[in-house]
Design an enzyme around this catalytic site. Structure first.
Site, short mmCIF file in Angstrom:
data_model
loop_
_atom_site.label_atom_id
_atom_site.label_comp_id
_atom_site.label_asym_id
_atom_site.label_seq_id
_atom_site.Cartn_x
_atom_site.Cartn_y
_atom_site.Cartn_z
N TYR A 217 0.98 -1.23 0.04
CA TYR A 217 -0.19 -0.30 -0.32
C TYR A 217 0.99 1.20 -0.33
CZ TYR A 217 -4.07 -2.83 0.79
OH TYR A 217 -5.21 -4.05 0.71
N CYS B 199 10.50 -0.57 14.98
CA CYS B 199 11.65 -1.43 14.28
C CYS B 199 11.83 -0.98 12.58
CB CYS B 199 10.48 -2.75 14.25
SG CYS B 199 9.48 -3.29 15.10
#
Length: 439
Positions: free
Chosen positions: A257, A266
């Site tokens: 997306y 992260c």
């Protein structure tokens, strides 16, 4: 089983609560006295759906407790998890001081065999450093005590961490001895009943697997954002392209997306750390560098679009929907919203913002200031604003009342950083609508 977890942050708390919930006796150790006091009172300091209830339940039933006493923690568990932070250094490398300090603490207090398990995200070779810290500390005590060092990286998605822990896609175990691998298989047996999800490998491969997984997902995001920018330039619709390529099972629909760039605790940190690890090994990780560069550029996209439509932002007010780096979390670390808001402030503009759960984190981060208004409902944000920017794709933003919003905004301008809306619908309601990768 008796389990000790050093670190009561996101990974540590989820791990502790889920292990306790299947009947284990878990002690969570942290040096932050304030945090431990809050946890002992049943107050969970982080937002994660279902976590607070799980912690409170297992603490009440006596399977989960919290302490600042490291010696108590070492004495308690045969399994000693290291789940402390590894913040990035200025050069992008992971700061291992907390990991190694916990290893030293364990070696200082242990009196019998222990499995020392790294749950923190760490670069390849960290287990060797942990093992050396254990060896030298035990030697300083003249203690000959057996131990194993294991790599067991986490693969928890913020917003769905409990589901990921209880029903994992895979359980990676990096172990160099049969004793350690069997101990880990026994530990994870309750989460491994339908089919064998435990994948045992050597320690260095396990350490790299965690970084590789996050880097691969970050690469997909940056690649789609690169295609989105190309599509916008040549007049194609990236959403149609996304559906077309996602139908290929070799590609799939996950993480393709387009948007405002990735953030969180992260991906940015791990891509930087992997680039640094590669450089330390005299390897030029060109794709990883490009992933980071594309993401940094993408985080400027929404600000660029605002200036394209409004010109100078000085004296302008911008409504922002979504602050967290993704839905179902309050995490603002490396969030694209921060890049946008700080750029608006630098241009002399002000912000009216709403997020379902991250408002308190925003106030903690920036404090009270005249150019930031945190509102209580989504429709308060556009009141008197010159534009609305959608940054995070929360469900509450999916079906806005455009007729009401048009009356609230000074100008009918929506910048959609997550392609949430049908352009024809929004423009049909009389708005100027700009999004990502669509003509």
């Amino acid at each position: 089983m008796n389990i000790t977890i050093f670190g009561s942050g996101y990974v540590g708390l989820v791990t502790a609560a889920c292990f306790a919930d299947v009947g284990n006796d878990v002690v969570c150790v942290d040096i932050d006295k304030g945090k431990i006091a809050r946890l002992q009172q049943g107050e969970v300091p982080i937002y994660e759906p279902g976590l607070s209830e799980l912690v409170v339940k297992n603490a009440a039933e006596g399977r989960l407790r919290f302490t600042t006493d490291a010696a108590e923690g070492v004495a308690h568990g045969q399994y000693q998890f290291i789940a402390v932070g590894t913040p990035p250094n200025e050069d992008g490398s992971a700061d291992l001081q907390y990991v190694l300090e916990v290893a030293k603490t364990i070696a200082t207090h242990m009196t019998e065999y222990r499995v020392i398990i790294s749950k923190s995200t760490v670069p390849v070779g960290t287990a060797d450093k942990v093992r050396e810290m254990l060896r030298t500390t035990l030697a300083g005590r003249n203690a000959a005590i057996e131990y194993d060092v294991v790599s067991n990286p986490e693969f928890l998605k913020e917003g769905d961490a409990i589901g990921d822990f209880n029903k994992p896609d895979r359980i990676i175990v990096g172990a160099d001895t049969l004793r350690a691998s069997k101990a880990m298989q026994a530990l994870y047996a309750p989460f491994n009943r339908n089919h064998d999800r435990v994948i045992v490998m050597d320690v260095k491969s396990s350490e790299l697997t965690k970084y590789a997984a996050n880097a691969m997902l970050a690469t997909k995001i940056s690649f789609m954002n690169e295609l989105a920018n190309l599509a916008e330039t040549i007049g194609a619709d990236i959403e149609k392209v996304r559906v077309g390529i996602g139908a290929d099972p070799r590609i799939g629909y996950h993480f393709i997306y387009p948007g405002a760039g990735y953030g969180g605790s992260c991906f940015p940190k791990d891509v930087k750390a992997l680039v640094k690890s590669a450089a330390d090994a005299n390897f030029d990780a060109k794709i990883l560098k490009a992933v980071e560069a594309v993401n940094n550029r993408q985080k400027t996209t929404l600000h660029t679009k605002l200036k394209k439509h409004l010109g100078s932002l000085s004296g302008k007010t911008i409504a922002v929907w979504g602050l967290a780096f993704k839905p179902r979390t309050d995490d603002l670390r490396e969030a694209p919203s921060r890049n946008l808001i700080e750029a608006i402030w630098a241009d002399g503009g002000s912000v009216r913002a709403y997020d379902p759960v991250a408002m308190h984190e925003m106030e903690k981060l920036y404090g009270k200031r005249a150019d930031l208004t945190l509102v209580k409902t989504p429709m308060e944000a556009p009141i008197g604003a010159d534009a609305l920017v959608v940054v995070t794709e929360w469900r509450v933003f999916q079906s806005p009342n455009l007729a009401a919003m048009k009356k609230l905004l000074k100008q009918p301008l929506i910048i959609d950083g997550r392609n949430m809306y049908d352009p024809a619908w929004v423009r049909g309601e009389g708005f100027v609508y700009d999004c990502v990768g669509r003509p």
